[in-house]
Design a protein around this motif. Sequence first.
Motif, PDB file in Angstrom:
ATOM      1  N   TRP A  50      -4.380 -32.682   1.355  1.00 26.71           N
ATOM      2  CA  TRP A  50      -4.309 -33.960   1.690  1.00 26.71           C
ATOM      3  C   TRP A  50      -3.655 -34.095   3.305  1.00 26.71           C
ATOM      4  CZ3 TRP A  50      -0.275 -37.005   3.520  1.00 26.71           C
ATOM      5  CH2 TRP A  50      -0.397 -38.150   3.269  1.00 26.71           C
ATOM      6  N   PRO A  51      -4.194 -34.767   4.014  1.00 29.87           N
ATOM      7  CA  PRO A  51      -5.182 -35.795   3.948  1.00 29.87           C
ATOM      8  C   PRO A  51      -6.617 -35.063   4.036  1.00 29.87           C
ATOM      9  CG  PRO A  51      -4.347 -36.039   6.314  1.00 29.87           C
ATOM     10  CD  PRO A  51      -3.479 -35.023   5.474  1.00 29.87           C
ATOM     11  N   HIS A  80     -10.124 -35.022  -4.689  1.00 32.02           N
ATOM     12  CA  HIS A  80      -8.640 -35.247  -4.719  1.00 32.02           C
ATOM     13  C   HIS A  80      -8.040 -36.340  -5.831  1.00 32.02           C
ATOM     14  CE1 HIS A  80      -4.904 -34.716  -2.890  1.00 32.02           C
ATOM     15  NE2 HIS A  80      -4.805 -36.298  -2.612  1.00 32.02           N
ATOM     16  N   GLU A 186      -0.008 -33.705  -0.487  1.00 37.02           N
ATOM     17  CA  GLU A 186       1.019 -34.912   0.114  1.00 37.02           C
ATOM     18  C   GLU A 186       2.454 -34.813  -0.568  1.00 37.02           C
ATOM     19  OE1 GLU A 186      -1.584 -37.538  -2.535  1.00 37.02           O
ATOM     20  OE2 GLU A 186      -1.910 -35.515  -1.750  1.00 37.02           O
TER      21      GLU A 186
END
Length: 191
Positions: A50-51, A80, A186
Amino acid sequence: MHCKRHIIVPEGVTEVLLHACCAPCSSAIVEWLMQHDIRPTIFYYNPNIWPREEYDIRKNESKRHAESLGIQWIDGDYDHERWLKEVQGLEGEPERGSRCLQCFKHRLLATALLARQTGIRVFTTTLASSRWKSVEQITTAGEAAMQAVPDTLFWAQNWRKDGLSDRRNQLLKEYGFYNQQYCGCEFSVRK
């Protein structure tokens, strides 16, 4: 099994499905495999990253590396949202905690399933080349995937040995690879 210094090669292996997290981590491993007459097929499956822009940069570098060597490269799906469900409740875990183990299990199960589908019985992962990851967790996840998918063999290997970490750093510079500064998810980038 026969021994090449610290790297133990499963008997009779001539090809391997290599789950790759990124080009820098796979470069020295791919080179070593090819030098030892083992044909790698790279499987890029990293829905944890991520992203999306970060994911695409790493994916494109991995593909560029494989193409430069003329080896097969397989793109796993970027889902994701599914990955987030897999690690739900583990978001606050530290690096090398339960979230990482669950992430490894998810990605290596997908690798084992592809190994069976492609007929490449043996699979391994570049995750075991990172000093930031627990080799024990990776081995646990790989063995769980092997148990879940009959007719596959997880090649548990610490890919940091025999100068491969140093070679990785040399190849990173030679290829001009993008070198990320976090594992990908993340939850690791926030620390």
